[in-house]
Design an enzyme around this catalytic site. Sequence first.
Site, short mmCIF file in Angstrom:
data_model
loop_
_atom_site.label_atom_id
_atom_site.label_comp_id
_atom_site.label_asym_id
_atom_site.label_seq_id
_atom_site.Cartn_x
_atom_site.Cartn_y
_atom_site.Cartn_z
N ASP A 35 -8.06 -5.72 12.53
CA ASP A 35 -9.31 -5.14 12.03
C ASP A 35 -10.44 -6.16 11.96
O ASP A 35 -11.62 -5.80 11.92
CB ASP A 35 -9.10 -4.54 10.63
CG ASP A 35 -8.31 -3.23 10.69
OD1 ASP A 35 -7.95 -2.82 11.81
OD2 ASP A 35 -8.05 -2.64 9.64
N ARG B 150 -1.54 -4.61 3.69
CA ARG B 150 -1.22 -3.78 4.85
C ARG B 150 0.13 -4.15 5.47
O ARG B 150 0.83 -3.31 6.01
CB ARG B 150 -2.32 -3.95 5.92
CG ARG B 150 -2.07 -3.19 7.21
CD ARG B 150 -3.10 -3.56 8.25
NE ARG B 150 -2.99 -2.74 9.46
CZ ARG B 150 -3.73 -2.94 10.54
NH1 ARG B 150 -4.62 -3.91 10.57
NH2 ARG B 150 -3.58 -2.16 11.60
N HIS C 141 -5.68 -3.11 2.14
CA HIS C 141 -6.01 -3.88 3.34
C HIS C 141 -6.82 -5.13 2.99
O HIS C 141 -7.84 -5.43 3.60
CB HIS C 141 -6.77 -3.01 4.33
CG HIS C 141 -5.95 -1.95 4.98
ND1 HIS C 141 -5.33 -0.96 4.24
CD2 HIS C 141 -5.63 -1.73 6.27
CE1 HIS C 141 -4.66 -0.16 5.06
NE2 HIS C 141 -4.82 -0.60 6.30
N PHE D 217 -14.55 -2.41 0.76
CA PHE D 217 -15.47 -1.35 0.34
C PHE D 217 -15.35 -1.03 -1.16
O PHE D 217 -16.37 -0.87 -1.84
CB PHE D 217 -15.22 -0.09 1.17
CG PHE D 217 -15.23 -0.36 2.64
CD1 PHE D 217 -16.24 -1.12 3.22
CD2 PHE D 217 -14.22 0.13 3.46
CE1 PHE D 217 -16.25 -1.38 4.57
CE2 PHE D 217 -14.22 -0.13 4.83
CZ PHE D 217 -15.24 -0.89 5.39
N GLU E 278 -18.30 5.09 -0.78
CA GLU E 278 -17.52 4.43 -1.82
C GLU E 278 -18.27 4.30 -3.14
O GLU E 278 -17.67 4.40 -4.21
CB GLU E 278 -17.08 3.05 -1.33
CG GLU E 278 -16.11 3.08 -0.16
CD GLU E 278 -16.82 3.22 1.20
OE1 GLU E 278 -16.12 3.33 2.22
OE2 GLU E 278 -18.08 3.24 1.22
N ARG F 236 0.84 -1.21 0.00
CA ARG F 236 0.00 0.00 0.00
C ARG F 236 0.88 1.26 0.00
O ARG F 236 0.56 2.26 -0.64
CB ARG F 236 -0.94 0.02 1.21
CG ARG F 236 -0.23 -0.06 2.56
CD ARG F 236 -1.17 0.12 3.72
NE ARG F 236 -0.48 -0.09 4.99
CZ ARG F 236 -0.78 0.51 6.14
NH1 ARG F 236 -1.78 1.36 6.17
NH2 ARG F 236 -0.13 0.25 7.25
#
Length: 314
Positions: A117, A167, A109, A83, A58, A10
């Site tokens: 998460d 991530r 992610h 998303f 989104e 990322r």
Amino acid sequence: MAEMVKKATRESFGETVTALAAEYPEIVVLDADLAAATKTGIFKKAYPERFFDCGIAECNMVGVAAGLATCGKIPFAASFAMFSAGRAFEQVRNSVGYPKLNVKIVGSHAGISVGEDGATHQCCEDIALMRTIPGMVILNPCDHYEMQAAVRAAVEHKGPCYIRLGRLAVESINNNDDYKFELGKGITLREGTDITVVATGLMVQEAVKAADALKEEGISVEVINIHTIKPLDEELVIASAKKTGRVITVEEHNIIGGLGEAVSTALSEHCPTPVTRIGVNDVYGHSGPAVDLLKEFGLSAEHIAEVIREKLAK
């Protein structure tokens, strides 16, 4: 040889899209209130007038990106994979895929390595979703250098792309001088004769570690890095399967709909070969340290090596 780099893809994405912006003034970046996490904040700092924070909306973000593409821009629409690929699937399908617009959907992610998460954000279905959209190119780079090359390839490709970001920081394995990235073409990282391991994304490093460890046991493992899941490099996969006669796929994704199914389909149609799929076995993830979760779900070099031993023993 290039410098060994250990960083999350990322971060490599954020740096690369920013660097390319000077060369391609058409590039714009959209985010859904996650610029710090997706690393699009790097672009925002350098080109605030070309950055659009669409908030936690989104679906609207993808629609805005589609509109910008019709005006000649090259939009990168970024959010967590859950998303950008999940929540906004209908907009990606109908507003980007159907009219074949030049929009780059970015899913950060992704996978179990999102860690703490938890299940709601550990998207292990994004590749499956994006594979169903006609004409969608799917890129899942495994390290810093491959992400740099993939982002440039996405810019140069005219049409919709999905780019998967991780991530977790990963060590670079493509820092060799002969590294060459080509859209739709896999890379043979290790030559072997006993079994083929086809890996993508974060799992490429684990596959290489497994192959190197098994070499000391006299087991010859061929490792193929598939950075472009769609279109798949069927020619390379089929040639390797003909050589070894056994194939294992490894992905940080549900075994349904991802790399494993793409490889299995290609082989069943052109070169029937036994395929074992290593991935998330159609279950949800849960919260925990990323490295521990990867081991728990069998996404580690140790588990890959164990499966190889079992298959060869049979």
